[in-house]
Write a protein that holds these residues in place. Structure first.
Motif, short mmCIF file in Angstrom:
data_model
loop_
_atom_site.label_atom_id
_atom_site.label_comp_id
_atom_site.label_asym_id
_atom_site.label_seq_id
_atom_site.Cartn_x
_atom_site.Cartn_y
_atom_site.Cartn_z
N THR A 367 0.82 -1.22 0.00
CA THR A 367 0.00 0.00 0.00
C THR A 367 0.85 1.27 0.00
O THR A 367 0.62 2.21 -0.77
CB THR A 367 -0.93 -0.01 1.23
N ASN A 386 -5.40 5.08 -7.40
CA ASN A 386 -5.29 3.72 -6.89
C ASN A 386 -6.67 3.09 -6.81
O ASN A 386 -7.69 3.72 -7.09
CB ASN A 386 -4.57 3.68 -5.54
N HIS A 391 -5.82 -0.46 -1.22
CA HIS A 391 -5.22 0.65 -1.98
C HIS A 391 -3.84 0.29 -2.53
O HIS A 391 -2.95 1.13 -2.62
CB HIS A 391 -5.10 1.91 -1.09
#
Ligand SMILES: Cc1ncc(COP(=O)(O)O)c(C=O)c1O
Length: 428
Positions: A367, A386, A391
């Motif tokens: 992430t 994203n 994410h």
């Protein structure tokens, strides 16, 4: 002089989370120009909206022309040509057994689609999928299951919606068949334990899950859902707010699968940036939707419909073939990067709805690295977004008019951004 971002702090709440602090003055094709005159290659397209490219001349001309004849009529008051013509054109492209209802946003279209399903089935059960995103109104927030933040503090008033896993063949030890069976088994459990299929009004699915990670649904999964819906009289709703309007190389992603939903929702790219959305439902259901059961002041605004007509004219076969061709090229170039950077755990998507997922050596979502890559790319004048519940997926949603040279430029920047980010954040 203060920037737009600095001025915003005094007057705007933080609620609409922005992906950048850019203040944008102009858009042209695949590029945005900021208040300092800097040009950015836009691989966000306003989150999949400027599909024909920013300020497409045909769309601009159509809106300008409409501006001089009628700005608002009100579809609850009168009929006007752009509304009818767009409906005719859209039905011609989707299929003669569908009818169209226009509204303003993706969430509003999804609300409309579910209201239609509740209304005609006289049932109250709604099923959607984990990691899905359907909007931010109370009903669509309840349907959404990609981030607890979207529901926080609203929980008490969200209508009941049951969620089932969406197959993720990229992050499982199961075979594709087993993963599909696992998700279908969950659906059977919902039917058995909490919501009888005969009480279920609709199953709503994104054929390519957007916010959830750019995951195309396996064909067999959608086929099985279609069969289940037919068996129990449940309406199958495809949320094509993000996957529609040429994004995947077909007008709608459903055309890759050859599966017809009972209701289809569309928004984002439908008018290339003028707010417009559509509930496109099988006539047998649309004809049962009673007058007054739904409506709205601005839905199908004349300017938006004029833009929508221009968009459909632009999105002919050649246009869609271009999307497929550039999408294939882009995916191949991303796979080259994957060979260089094994932290890219998968490259996936359809047409120009493509993404790379980043996972470290222990398969944990990378992430922080994705966040750094987006920052590095922005410094190099490439706008990236994203997605994915962690994410850790970079999604690429450029205007569909991009050329190979734009792809090459984006790949060069992505390569440099990956390299710089791995140096700064490191890899586990
Ligand atoms: C699949 C999907 N459905 C619905 C929505 C909500 O659309 P809107 O923001 O126009 O309400 C979005 C927005 O990102 C989406 O991606």
């Amino acid at each position: 002089m203060k920037s737009l971002y600095e001025r915003s702090l005094a007057v705007l709440p933080p609620v609409a989370k922005r992906a950048t602090k850019l203040g944008i003055i102009q858009g042209q094709g695949a590029y945005l120009t900021d208040e300092k005159g800097e040009k950015y290659l836009d691989f966000a397209a306003g989150v999949g909206v400027a599909n024909c490219g920013h300020n497409h001349p045909t769309v601009v001309a159509a809106v300008e022309k409409q501006l001089h004849s009628l700005v608002h009529g009100g579809h609850n008051v009168v009929y006007y040509p752009s509304y009818i013509e767009l409906a005719e054109k859209l039905v011609r492209r989707v299929g003669a057994d569908y009818k169209v209802y226009f509204s303003n946003s993706g969430a509003e279209a999804n609300e409309g689609a579910v209201k239609l399903a509740l209304s005609v089935t006289k049932r109250s059960g709604i099923i959607t999928f984990n990691s899905s995103f359907h909007g931010r109104t109370l009903l669509t927030a309840a349907m959404t299951a990609s981030n607890a933040q979207y529901r926080k503090n609203y929980e008490g008033v969200l209508p009941p919606v049951y969620h089932v896993d969406f197959p993720d063949i990229y992050n499982t030890n199961l075979s594709e068949k087993e993963e599909i069976a696992r998700c279908l088994n969950q659906l059977q459990q919902v039917f058995h334990n909490v919501l009888a299929p005969t009480q279920t009004a609709c199953i709503v699915i994104e054929p390519v899950q957007g916010e959830g990670g750019y995951l195309p649904a396996p064909k067999e999964f959608l086929t099985k859902l279609r069969e289940i819906c037919d068996r129990f009289g449940i309406l199958l709703i495809f949320d094509e707010v993000q996957s529609g309007y040429g994004r995947t190389g077909e007008l709608f992603a459903k055309d890759h699968y050859g599966i017809q939903p009972d209701i289809l929702t569309s928004a984002k790219g439908i008018a290339n940036g003028i707010p417009l959305s559509a509930v496109i439902g099988k006539s047998e259901y649309m004809d049962q939707w009673e007058p007054g059961a739904h409506g709205g002041t601005f839905g199908g605004n004349p300017l938006a419909c004029a833009a929508g007509i221009a968009v459909l004219d632009i999105m002919n076969n050649d246009f869609l073939q271009h999307v497929s061709k550039i999408g294939t090229y882009f995916t191949a170039r991303l796979r080259e990067l994957q060979e260089k950077y094994p932290i890219i755990s998968s490259v996936r998507g359809l047409g120009l709805m493509v993404a790379v997922e980043l996972r470290d050596k222990s398969k944990e979502p990378a992430t922080e690295l994705v966040s750094q890559i987006r920052k590095e790319a922005l410094e190099r004048h490439l706008i990236l977004l994203n997605c994915g519940v962690f994410h850790n997926v970079i999604r690429f949603i450029p205007p569909l008019i991009i050329e190979k040279s734009d792809v090459d430029k984006a790949i060069t920047i992505l390569d440099a951004s990956l390299d710089a980010s791995l140096r700064k954040v490191g890899e586990n």
